[in-house]
Design an enzyme around this catalytic site. Structure first.
Site, PDB file in Angstrom:
ATOM      1  CE  LYS A 119      -4.447  -1.532   1.741  1.00 34.61           C
ATOM      2  NZ  LYS A 119      -5.494  -1.337   2.753  1.00 34.61           N
ATOM      3  CE  LYS A 201      -6.583 -10.230  -2.518  1.00 32.74           C
ATOM      4  NZ  LYS A 201      -6.486  -9.339  -1.383  1.00 32.74           N
ATOM      5  CE  LYS A 204     -11.499  -3.614  -1.361  1.00 35.71           C
ATOM      6  NZ  LYS A 204     -12.336  -3.916  -0.197  1.00 35.71           N
TER       7      LYS A 204
END
Ligand code: TRP
Length: 335
Positions: A119, A201, A204
């Site tokens: 992140k 992965k 979203k």
């Protein structure tokens, strides 16, 4: 009376962030498993809005998504009478314990968290302290309720390990205060990968929207995305490490149909990927339809959602207070 009747129920806790639309990865990897605990456990399912603000949110969207995430919990089969459904910021003990646990968590431990590294690379202009201490707030969520079992996707395994380490450290410094939680990480669904790049992965926030199937996608969208899914040039439906695209589609198909990999291989023997992708799309769209319909019904009644979150927060607060008073006494706060 037998012992089973007297034994208190074990506790389950999990949380989902109200950021972005949830994917079938969130659904298969976590939410779909939540309702299996409702009968035998005391279950807490939380919409973690405080975690969401570790990255910049548009206020109106955060608010809307908080309602949506609650509605989605319910649409995925969580009955508000059998589960405590609530919003994290409605129970102030999460922030309170989160701070305290920060003082029992090492800088080095937090630096090793892969989600933090990912992140901070993605949000390089906003590497705030909350992003760094995200896992201690998550530990607080779990430990507040003396949780036994935490159903999460594999990506949260490292955070859960840290929560166990923090709890153990605290218990050793004082005396038994927190229950040490166990993860419940369903291996049969494992990680759901991106349809466009099956080595990463399904996320979203992926800019390539064809790579992500959302729980609330229409059937047309679902079918189109599976049709475009990346496979390989072998034209053979077989589960294998060197066939990540096909293997990912097989995992998704298995999760929605309950069929085994062997059964799936037999079903598509001699057939091309076109047929296979169509079948995966159908199974996925059929599986999601009832969720989508129930979600729409729930979102039309905000007042009901508000009464659910209010009742949930009151119940959660009652349990959270008990742990907090224990914690404060042990660390020497005047109480
Ligand atoms: N970090 C989790 C995720 O992104 C969400 C979460 C917050 C959570 N607190 C939790 C999950 C406590 C399980 C238990 O998926």
């Amino acid at each position: 009376m037998n012992e089973a009747v007297l034994a208190p129920k074990k506790t389950v806790f999990s949380g989902v962030q109200p950021s972005g639309n949830l994917t079938i990865g969130n659904y298969l990897g976590a939410i779909k498993n939540f309702s299996r605990f409702s009968e035998e456990y005391k279950t807490f399912y939380c919409v973690v809005d405080m975690h969401a603000i570790t990255v910049r949110q548009v206020p109106a969207e955060l608010r809307r998504r908080t309602y949506e995430t609650l509605a989605l919990y319910m649409a995925c089969g969580l009955d508000e009478k059998k589960n405590t459904l609530f919003v994290q910021s409605h129970v102030p003990e999460h922030a309170e314990l989160g701070w305290i646990l920060n003082c029992y968590t090492m800088f080095g431990e937090l630096s090793r968290m892969t989600q933090f590294k990912d992140k901070s690379a993605k949000h390089a202009q906003n590497i705030n302290a909350g992003l760094f201490t995200y896992p201690t707030l998550m530990a607080a969520d779990i430990l507040l309720y003396q949780t036994d079992v935490v159903p999460v996707g594999v990506d949260q395994k490292q955070h859960l390990e840290l929560a166990r380490d923090i709890a153990t450290r605290f218990n050793q410094a004082y005396s038994d205060t927190f229950k040490i939680p166990e993860g419940f990480i369903p291996k049969e669904t494992m990680k759901i990968m991106s349809l466009a790049d099956p080595t990463s992965k399904m996320s979203k926030s992926d800019p390539n929207q064809n790579s992500v199937v959302y729980i609330l996608d229409s059937k047309d969208d679902v079918m189109r995305k599976f049709k475009k899914a990346v496979t390989d040039s072998e034209a053979c439906v077989k589960y294998s490490e060197d066939k990540p695209g096909v293997s990912n589609l097989m995992s998704i198909y298995r999760a929605f149909t309950g069929k085994t990999f062997e059964e799936i291989e037999r079903e598509f023997e001699g057939k091309g990927y076109g047929d296979f992708k169509l079948a995966v799309g159908e199974a996925c769209a059929d599986g999601l339809r009832p969720v989508r319909e129930e979600f729409a019904r729930l979102m039309a009644d905000k007042a009901h959602l508000e009464s659910v979150m209010k009742a949930g927060a009151e119940d959660a607060h009652h349990y959270a207070m008990r742990t907090m008073s224990k914690v404060k006494r042990k660390i020497g706060f005047v109480y």
